[in-house]
Design a protein around this motif. Structure first.
Motif, short mmCIF file in Angstrom:
data_model
loop_
_atom_site.label_atom_id
_atom_site.label_comp_id
_atom_site.label_asym_id
_atom_site.label_seq_id
_atom_site.Cartn_x
_atom_site.Cartn_y
_atom_site.Cartn_z
N SER A 8 0.86 -2.08 -7.11
CA SER A 8 0.90 -3.02 -5.98
C SER A 8 2.10 -2.76 -5.08
O SER A 8 2.00 -2.81 -3.86
CB SER A 8 0.94 -4.46 -6.51
N VAL A 9 3.25 -2.46 -5.70
CA VAL A 9 4.44 -2.14 -4.91
C VAL A 9 4.22 -0.87 -4.10
O VAL A 9 4.55 -0.79 -2.90
CB VAL A 9 5.66 -1.98 -5.83
N THR B 78 1.36 0.32 -3.10
CA THR B 78 0.38 0.04 -2.05
C THR B 78 1.04 -0.60 -0.84
O THR B 78 0.71 -0.28 0.31
CB THR B 78 -0.73 -0.87 -2.59
N ALA B 79 1.99 -1.49 -1.08
CA ALA B 79 2.69 -2.14 0.03
C ALA B 79 3.57 -1.17 0.80
O ALA B 79 3.72 -1.29 2.02
CB ALA B 79 3.53 -3.31 -0.50
N LEU B 80 4.14 -0.20 0.10
CA LEU B 80 5.05 0.75 0.74
C LEU B 80 4.35 2.00 1.25
O LEU B 80 4.97 2.79 1.99
CB LEU B 80 6.15 1.16 -0.24
#
Length: 308
Positions: free
Chosen positions: A163-164, A166-168
């Motif tokens: 998830s981290v 994907t955000a970055l």
């Protein structure tokens, strides 16, 4: 007899300049646009490829050059120059997608064996028969205070890190570009796999035995799964961009689906290979080492051969 004038003669210089400025702004917004004005205001149909730009209006003047190029490359119906190397680029991206899910879910079918392999009791259990009574009691007391690995936590860390990532991923892609983003992801995946396996256990000089059990092994697994999870979106979110850069329009859906479906193949490998290969806690390290070898090969191939 009245002579016919070229349409460009009825266009004022100011209007021509405005049209050219509008097109330049459009090209700056969309670098894949297929039209561009020349200095006289005439529009030229351009073909953008990963390495060059082809002007269809001038292809008749460069037949000899194009004939030589067409021996190795083809031009699709939509006008893009296509390269055979596009399948190699798709192979590396698909391989990385496969390995990311395989490594991330590698402990799912062998949860009990993983818990037993990374604690002090099983790490020294083969030698427990050599202890006397006092040493055996101390050993059992130390084992009871050891924190066991929880495979569910490892999978959770993998998903949180994904998830981290994907955000970055959009920010990383805008900074590094397609090739460097994928190579960076392959590097993180390789380092994470090496940390998980404690190096390459078949090679003694490249093995960290303290990463195979106990507290060090626990944190090595957590950190390794985090890196593998962080790298996953760098492969999963880029197939559409790679297919748009390398494949003609009629092949883009196929290329994108191949790269994305490789994740599902990786999930299948995690459950099938893990369940068949690992039969005892002592085989966990060798299993992780196998994934490390695949990750190293994928990183080296990607760093050497992947192109924008």
């Amino acid at each position: 007899m009245r002579s016919r004038r070229s349409p460009n003669q009825y266009v004022s210089p100011e209007r021509s300049n405005n049209a050219q400025q509008q097109l330049e702004s459009r090209l700056a917004y969309n670098p894949l646009s297929q039209y561009e004005f020349d200095s006289n205001g005439n529009d030229h149909n351009l073909i953008h490829s990963p390495t060059n730009v082809i002007d269809i209006n001038n292809t008749n003047n460069n037949d000899s050059t194009n004939n030589n190029d067409n021996t190795n490359n083809n031009i699709s119906r939509c006008g893009y120059r296509i390269y055979r190397a596009r399948w190699l680029m798709l192979f590396y991206l698909s391989l990385l997608n496969l390995l990311s899910d395989w490594a991330g879910l590698s402990v799912a079918p062998i949860a009990t064996l993983t818990s037993r392999a990374y604690n002090s009791q099983d790490g020294e259990g083969d030698n427990s028969g050599y202890y006397n009574n006092n040493q055996q009691q101390q050993y059992q007391q130390q084992a009871t205070t050891t924190m066991y690995i929880q495979p569910e936590t490892l999978v959770t860390i993998f998903l949180v890190a994904s998830s981290v990532g994907t955000a970055l991923e959009p920010w990383i892609l805008s900074r590094l570009g397609l090739r460097r983003t994928i190579v960076f992801g392959a590097f993180c995946n390789m380092v994470g796999s090496l940390v998980k396996s404690g190096g390459l256990p078949p090679i003694t000089a490249l093995t960290v035995s303290s990463f195979h059990h106990g507290m060090y092994g626990k944190f090595a697994l957590y950190f390794g799964f985090f890196l593998v999870g962080f790298a996953q979106p760098l492969f999963q979110c880029t197939p559409a961009l790679l297919s748009a850069s390398w494949f003609p329009e009629e092949e883009r859906t196929l290329a994108t689906s191949i790269a994305l479906n490789s994740n599902q193949i990786g999930v299948g490998c995690a459950f099938i290979v893990g369940a068949l290969y690992v039969q005892s806690p002592s085989q966990i390290v060798n299993y992780f080492s196998l994934l490390s070898v695949f990750s190293i090969l994928a990183f080296v191939g990607t760093a050497l051969q992947l192109d924008d």
